[in-house]
Scaffold this active site. Structure first.
Site, PDB file in Angstrom:
ATOM      1  N   ALA A   8       0.690  -0.848   0.312  1.00 44.15           N
ATOM      2  CA  ALA A   8      -0.226  -0.048  -0.137  1.00 44.15           C
ATOM      3  C   ALA A   8       0.981   1.200  -0.346  1.00 44.15           C
ATOM      4  CB  ALA A   8      -1.299   0.084   1.541  1.00 44.15           C
TER       5      ALA A   8
ATOM      6  N   TYR B  99       3.859   1.709  -1.239  1.00 42.31           N
ATOM      7  CA  TYR B  99       4.348   1.871  -2.303  1.00 42.31           C
ATOM      8  C   TYR B  99       3.669   2.058  -3.182  1.00 42.31           C
ATOM      9  CZ  TYR B  99       5.854  -0.046  -6.657  1.00 42.31           C
ATOM     10  OH  TYR B  99       6.484   0.228  -8.088  1.00 42.31           O
ATOM     11  N   ASP B 100       1.946   1.596  -3.361  1.00 38.92           N
ATOM     12  CA  ASP B 100       1.189   2.144  -4.525  1.00 38.92           C
ATOM     13  C   ASP B 100       0.755   4.053  -4.186  1.00 38.92           C
ATOM     14  OD1 ASP B 100       1.063  -0.390  -5.524  1.00 38.92           O
ATOM     15  OD2 ASP B 100      -0.868  -0.811  -4.120  1.00 38.92           O
TER      16      ASP B 100
ATOM     17  N   SER C  28      23.815 -21.760 -28.302  1.00 39.03           N
ATOM     18  CA  SER C  28      22.788 -22.766 -27.370  1.00 39.03           C
ATOM     19  C   SER C  28      23.773 -24.141 -26.343  1.00 39.03           C
ATOM     20  CB  SER C  28      22.344 -23.636 -28.060  1.00 39.03           C
ATOM     21  OG  SER C  28      23.285 -24.390 -29.268  1.00 39.03           O
ATOM     22  N   LEU C  29      23.423 -24.708 -25.516  1.00 31.03           N
ATOM     23  CA  LEU C  29      24.040 -25.435 -24.695  1.00 31.03           C
ATOM     24  C   LEU C  29      24.319 -27.173 -25.043  1.00 31.03           C
ATOM     25  CD1 LEU C  29      23.673 -24.070 -21.212  1.00 31.03           C
ATOM     26  CD2 LEU C  29      25.639 -23.898 -22.312  1.00 31.03           C
TER      27      LEU C  29
ATOM     28  N   GLU D 154      23.569 -23.284 -12.506  1.00 29.19           N
ATOM     29  CA  GLU D 154      22.643 -22.537 -12.487  1.00 29.19           C
ATOM     30  C   GLU D 154      21.256 -23.316 -12.949  1.00 29.19           C
ATOM     31  OE1 GLU D 154      23.679 -19.443 -14.663  1.00 29.19           O
ATOM     32  OE2 GLU D 154      25.144 -19.270 -14.065  1.00 29.19           O
TER      33      GLU D 154
ATOM     34  N   LYS E 228      18.463 -24.236 -15.116  1.00 25.52           N
ATOM     35  CA  LYS E 228      18.236 -23.859 -16.716  1.00 25.52           C
ATOM     36  C   LYS E 228      16.722 -24.154 -16.097  1.00 25.52           C
ATOM     37  CE  LYS E 228      19.400 -25.809 -21.276  1.00 25.52           C
ATOM     38  NZ  LYS E 228      18.405 -26.124 -21.676  1.00 25.52           N
TER      39      LYS E 228
ATOM     40  N   ASP F 253      13.365 -23.377 -18.093  1.00 24.02           N
ATOM     41  CA  ASP F 253      12.968 -23.884 -19.417  1.00 24.02           C
ATOM     42  C   ASP F 253      11.956 -22.428 -19.994  1.00 24.02           C
ATOM     43  OD1 ASP F 253      12.586 -25.207 -20.816  1.00 24.02           O
ATOM     44  OD2 ASP F 253      10.814 -26.300 -20.624  1.00 24.02           O
TER      45      ASP F 253
ATOM     46  N   ARG G 114      15.711 -15.070 -28.734  1.00 22.47           N
ATOM     47  CA  ARG G 114      16.930 -15.267 -29.377  1.00 22.47           C
ATOM     48  C   ARG G 114      16.526 -15.389 -30.897  1.00 22.47           C
ATOM     49  NH1 ARG G 114      18.656 -19.733 -30.308  1.00 22.47           N
ATOM     50  NH2 ARG G 114      20.810 -21.086 -30.164  1.00 22.47           N
TER      51      ARG G 114
ATOM     52  N   TYR H 221      14.891 -14.356 -14.711  1.00 21.70           N
ATOM     53  CA  TYR H 221      15.905 -14.483 -14.616  1.00 21.70           C
ATOM     54  C   TYR H 221      17.608 -13.873 -15.243  1.00 21.70           C
ATOM     55  CZ  TYR H 221      15.049 -15.763  -9.996  1.00 21.70           C
ATOM     56  OH  TYR H 221      14.035 -16.244  -8.661  1.00 21.70           O
TER      57      TYR H 221
ATOM     58  N   LYS I  48      20.571 -32.845 -18.139  1.00 23.76           N
ATOM     59  CA  LYS I  48      19.570 -32.603 -18.348  1.00 23.76           C
ATOM     60  C   LYS I  48      19.106 -33.862 -17.772  1.00 23.76           C
ATOM     61  CE  LYS I  48      18.104 -29.540 -22.456  1.00 23.76           C
ATOM     62  NZ  LYS I  48      17.657 -29.500 -22.922  1.00 23.76           N
TER      63      LYS I  48
ATOM     64  N   CYS J  25     -24.243 -33.842 -20.805  1.00 29.32           N
ATOM     65  CA  CYS J  25     -23.348 -33.074 -19.406  1.00 29.32           C
ATOM     66  C   CYS J  25     -23.746 -34.347 -18.475  1.00 29.32           C
ATOM     67  CB  CYS J  25     -23.621 -31.995 -19.522  1.00 29.32           C
ATOM     68  SG  CYS J  25     -23.237 -31.534 -17.996  1.00 29.32           S
TER      69      CYS J  25
ATOM     70  N   CYS K 241     -25.671 -33.100 -15.567  1.00 27.63           N
ATOM     71  CA  CYS K 241     -27.030 -32.680 -15.831  1.00 27.63           C
ATOM     72  C   CYS K 241     -28.085 -32.666 -17.156  1.00 27.63           C
ATOM     73  CB  CYS K 241     -27.439 -31.059 -15.500  1.00 27.63           C
ATOM     74  SG  CYS K 241     -26.038 -29.904 -16.732  1.00 27.63           S
TER      75      CYS K 241
ATOM     76  N   CYS L  59     -22.096 -26.903 -21.389  1.00 28.13           N
ATOM     77  CA  CYS L  59     -22.713 -27.748 -20.864  1.00 28.13           C
ATOM     78  C   CYS L  59     -23.471 -26.499 -20.835  1.00 28.13           C
ATOM     79  CB  CYS L  59     -22.474 -28.216 -19.866  1.00 28.13           C
ATOM     80  SG  CYS L  59     -24.754 -28.189 -19.150  1.00 28.13           S
TER      81      CYS L  59
ATOM     82  N   CYS M  85     -26.772 -26.418 -14.658  1.00 28.91           N
ATOM     83  CA  CYS M  85     -25.968 -27.444 -14.101  1.00 28.91           C
ATOM     84  C   CYS M  85     -25.183 -27.266 -12.687  1.00 28.91           C
ATOM     85  CB  CYS M  85     -24.667 -27.630 -14.751  1.00 28.91           C
ATOM     86  SG  CYS M  85     -23.825 -28.750 -14.956  1.00 28.91           S
TER      87      CYS M  85
HETATM   88  S1  IVH Z   1      24.193 -20.137 -20.575  1.00 33.91           S
HETATM   89  C1  IVH Z   1      25.873 -20.715 -25.335  1.00 33.91           C
HETATM   90  N1  IVH Z   1      21.929 -20.295 -18.613  1.00 33.91           N
HETATM   91  O1  IVH Z   1      19.502 -22.307 -22.478  1.00 33.91           O
HETATM   92  C2  IVH Z   1      24.591 -20.428 -24.404  1.00 33.91           C
HETATM   93  N2  IVH Z   1      20.935 -20.680 -20.455  1.00 33.91           N
HETATM   94  O2  IVH Z   1      21.275 -24.250 -24.535  1.00 33.91           O
HETATM   95  C3  IVH Z   1      24.750 -19.956 -23.014  1.00 33.91           C
HETATM   96  N3  IVH Z   1      19.531 -21.426 -20.074  1.00 33.91           N
HETATM   97  O3  IVH Z   1      18.911 -20.562 -25.372  1.00 33.91           O
HETATM   98  C4  IVH Z   1      23.539 -19.965 -22.411  1.00 33.91           C
HETATM   99  N4  IVH Z   1      19.308 -20.941 -17.826  1.00 33.91           N
HETATM  100  O4  IVH Z   1      17.520 -20.245 -22.819  1.00 33.91           O
HETATM  101  C5  IVH Z   1      22.762 -20.149 -19.637  1.00 33.91           C
HETATM  102  N5  IVH Z   1      21.042 -20.461 -16.617  1.00 33.91           N
HETATM  103  C6  IVH Z   1      21.595 -20.259 -17.766  1.00 33.91           C
HETATM  104  C7  IVH Z   1      20.248 -21.049 -18.401  1.00 33.91           C
HETATM  105  C8  IVH Z   1      19.967 -20.500 -20.377  1.00 33.91           C
HETATM  106  C9  IVH Z   1      18.429 -21.407 -19.506  1.00 33.91           C
HETATM  107  C10 IVH Z   1      18.706 -21.688 -21.610  1.00 33.91           C
HETATM  108  C11 IVH Z   1      19.095 -20.558 -22.461  1.00 33.91           C
HETATM  109  C12 IVH Z   1      19.457 -21.115 -23.871  1.00 33.91           C
HETATM  110  C13 IVH Z   1      19.435 -22.238 -23.266  1.00 33.91           C
HETATM  111  C14 IVH Z   1      21.051 -22.525 -24.598  1.00 33.91           C
END
Ligand code: IVH
Length: 676
Positions: free
Chosen positions: A40, A42-43, A88-89, A120, A122, A124, A143, A233, A323, A416, A419, A434, A439
């Protein structure tokens, strides 16, 4: 005591001060998760800033906290090149593969020098890049293919955890350019609410939070994105200058200090064995998070080691995604049940032979709708694959083999299940409904919705509603308001004081504004936003109840389908009796002050603004028109009184010409505002 008055700060000074304060409290709340102020309070700060800015539009800055939803709807998304590729990883799925990778890292580094790792979660969600120029947020992108993404600047700025201005420690200058990377996600509690609302509105639910996050980011209108509970994040920096942190671990702290939200579950570990242990521990714990993770990201901590390891095809050798083995299992689909929701929508649910999937026992799963079941070729009695694909919410993927002999394609029942009313599937919708408003399931669901969402009756929880229903004390909304404290006290778990409290809060809910009453009535396709627009537009239940379809279509967001459903709802005798009874019981059937739009010389007119205006910010122009009672909408139709056209207008100008709607220049707009 001195009688000398301290001079009040000038509006310019005060707005700057309020912005600083609000940013500070945003940081405490969204980034540190450690608020210092009650909501409140903050508002109060926010409202003061908004009022000052409304009064002095020249003081509005693009990085003001009030400007998060300021961007106009886009006609499409521009492609933008990332400052450096978003790679990508590579993944590993076993402790052995992890150890092998660590061995490779050690060999490549060529020495016995110690290697530390940062792990960290990961998440989704959807990867994004945020660009800051001299501390100011200038661009946000998805991306995309890793080289080029879509420009979603306006959408990303609606996330409170995206700082519009970086925090800069004393004595430091903000970097010329900084690209921060992170993951935008849809928190799980918000996800289930979002899907309930989707289904209630006759739309298909999102299959998983990742999809919902990506879809929310790709909304053309940032106001829609702003309504989704997206979070972010950040996990790294795209282009790194020579100065700045030398490790990933320090980078995370560096980002946090500068106002970015980083995941609190990151860890720095000094051996790969500890990393393996931590990954295994996370597999069991992943269900405790408020978001879905599909693994753990492991990065070599030192940047100089990272550089020596390098990347191959934009896949860094210095990082891996660990994974978990896919969390799928095969089990028997015993039966497909149908649940009737509060707006009459029918949801098929799978009853499964209980099975362990990724450490959790799963015995049911949603099947979304009939089309989904047909597409997946799922039949009752089949062995099916159930999956938690990096996610917490189980899905039935499809049959695990041949159908059982004699099995039949599943069809939505004709009547239904509760009902026996014949069910309908409106043209263009994926969900069956329905149509019977009486109902029993809908009655209970309507009560839940009324008490829990629309009226927000705090001291009455879902369990109480169920008990009241089961005892036969409340079978309709009016029953709620004729309950006595004595009746409430007869409920299991209630005593005199708690019954009195529940009674008070039910009675108190009569003060809730008209728009909430409308929202609570469960009129098909009338969610919160439409309920408010209807309340504002018609002002009274009487006017709304007697509106023709054409009049209903004048309301922003109400197309022919919705108008028809609303008109039908009010034409129904039982519904009319219901609202009349609620009105007699004291519920608000007239829009309050706050719900009424301004009255003025332009009341009844509707304008559309397109293109970039030179001397107005679009929000200012909109506010000025609205202050005179006009409505400003997004799309041009025959009802539009005029289209205000700025620099590089889009298709709206063409549409205005086609429909013969007057086209106004910026000068005309000034004239229009001045003449009143
Ligand atoms: S580092 C060179 N850190 O995972 C790529 N990625 O396959 C370095 N992701 O497209 C990415 N959490 O969407 C990194 N703590 C994290 C992550 C993260 C989720 C996702 C991100 C990226 C995909 C990589």
């Amino acid at each position: 005591m001195s009688s000398k008055k301290v001079a009040a700060p000038t509006p310019a000074v005060r707005t700057a001060e309020l912005r600083r304060l609000i940013e500070h409290h945003n940081y405490r709340y969204y980034v540190l998760d450690d608020p210092e102020l009650a909501d409140a309070a903050y508002d109060v700060l926010y409202d003061e800033l908004k009022a000052l800015e409304d009064e002095h539009p020249e003081l509005v800055t693009p990085d003001s906290p009030t400007q998060r939803v300021g961007a106009p709807p886009a006609e499409g998304f521009r492609k933008v090149a990332h400052l450096s590729p978003m790679g990508s990883l590579d993944k590993v799925t076993t402790a052995e593969a992890l150890a092998k990778w660590a061995e490779d890292v050690r060999k490549r580094l060529g020495t016995d020098e110690p290697v530390a790792y940062v792990i960290e979660p990961k998440i989704d969600g959807s990867a994004v890049s945020l660009v800051y120029e001299r501390g100011a947020y200038v661009r946000g992108a998805t991306r995309g293919d890793g080289l080029r993404g879509e420009d979603v600047t306006g959408n990303l700025r609606t996330l409170e955890a995206v700082p519009l201005r970086m925090r800069v420690p004393d004595g430091e200058a903000p970097p010329d350019v900084l690209e921060v990377r992170g993951e935008v996600y849809f928190p799980l509690d918000g996800f289930s609410r979002f899907n309930e609302a989707q289904v209630a509105a006759g739309r298909a639910p999102a299959p998983n939070p990742r999809n919902a996050a990506a879809g929310s980011l790709r909304q053309l209108n940032p106001a829609v994105t702003a309504e989704r509970p997206l979070a972010i994040y950040v996990y790294g920096v795209g282009v790194r200058g020579d100065s700045g942190p030398a490790t990933q671990w320090e980078t995370l702290a560096w980002l946090r200090e500068r106002g970015f939200r980083t995941n609190p579950h990151t860890q720095r570990l000094e051996s790969i064995e500890e990393v393996a242990e931590a990954c295994a521990a996370w597999e069991a714990r992943r269900g405790t998070l408020d978001y879905e993770i599909d693994g753990i990201v492991i990065k070599v901590d030192s940047f100089s080691q990272q550089e020596r390891l390098g990347s191959l095809h934009e896949r860094p050798r210095f990082a891996r995604a660990y994974k978990w083995a896919p969390t799928a299992a095969v089990t028997r689909l015993r039966k497909i049940h149908v649940r009737v929701g509060r707006t009459g929508v029918l949801n098929p649910l799978a009853e499964l032979q209980p099975v362990q999937v990724g450490g959790v026992t799963v015995s049911s799963a949603t099947l979304h709708n009939e089309d989904d079941i047909t597409r997946k070729e799922i039949r009752e009695g089949d062995l099916v694959v159930v999956q938690r694909a990096g996610d917490v919410i189980p899905q039935v993927v499809g049959p695990a083999g041949e159908h059982e002999p004699g099995s039949k394609r599943w069809r939505m029942p004709k009547r239904c299940p509760l009902c026996r009313t014949q069910i309908v599937k409106p043209v263009g919708e994926v969900m069956h409904r329905c149509p019977n408003r009486a109902c029993p399931s809908r009655g209970l669901e309507t009560l839940y919705h009324w008490v829990g969402s629309a009226m927000d009756i705090e001291s009455v929880g879902g369990n109480t509603v169920k008990k009241l229903w089961d005892e036969g004390l409340v079978r309709s909304l009016p029953d709620l308001y004729t309950l006595t404290p004595e009746q409430l006290a007869t409920l299991e778990g209630y005593a005199e004081i708690s019954a009195a409290r529940a009674y008070e809060s039910i009675q108190h809910s009569k003060e809730q504004p008209f728009s909430r009453v409308l929202f609570g009535l469960n009129i098909p396709k009338v969610g919160w936003v439409i309920a408010r627009s209807l309340a504002q537009h018609f002002g009274t239940l009487e006017a709304l109840g007697s509106a023709t379809q054409a009049q209903l279509e004048e309301v922003e967001g109400v197309g022919p389908d919705r108008a028809e459903l609303i008109a039908e709802w009010f034409a129904d005798e039982e519904n009319r009796a219901l609202v009349e009874e609620l009105g007699e019981l004291g519920l608000q059937m007239t829009a309050g002050e706050a719900e009424r739009p301004a009255e003025g010389a332009l009341t009844g007119r509707q304008y559309v603004i397109t293109g970039t205006l030179e001397s107005f910010r679009r929000e200012e122009a909109k506010a000025a028109l609205e202050a005179l009672g006009a409505k400003v909408s997004e799309s041009v139709s025959g009802k539009t009184s005029g289209v205000v056209v700025g620099e590089s207008p889009g298709s709206k100008l063409q549409k205005a010409r086609k429909l013969g709607v007057p086209v106004l220049s910026e000068d005309d707009l000034r004239e229009l505002l001045r003449a009143r």
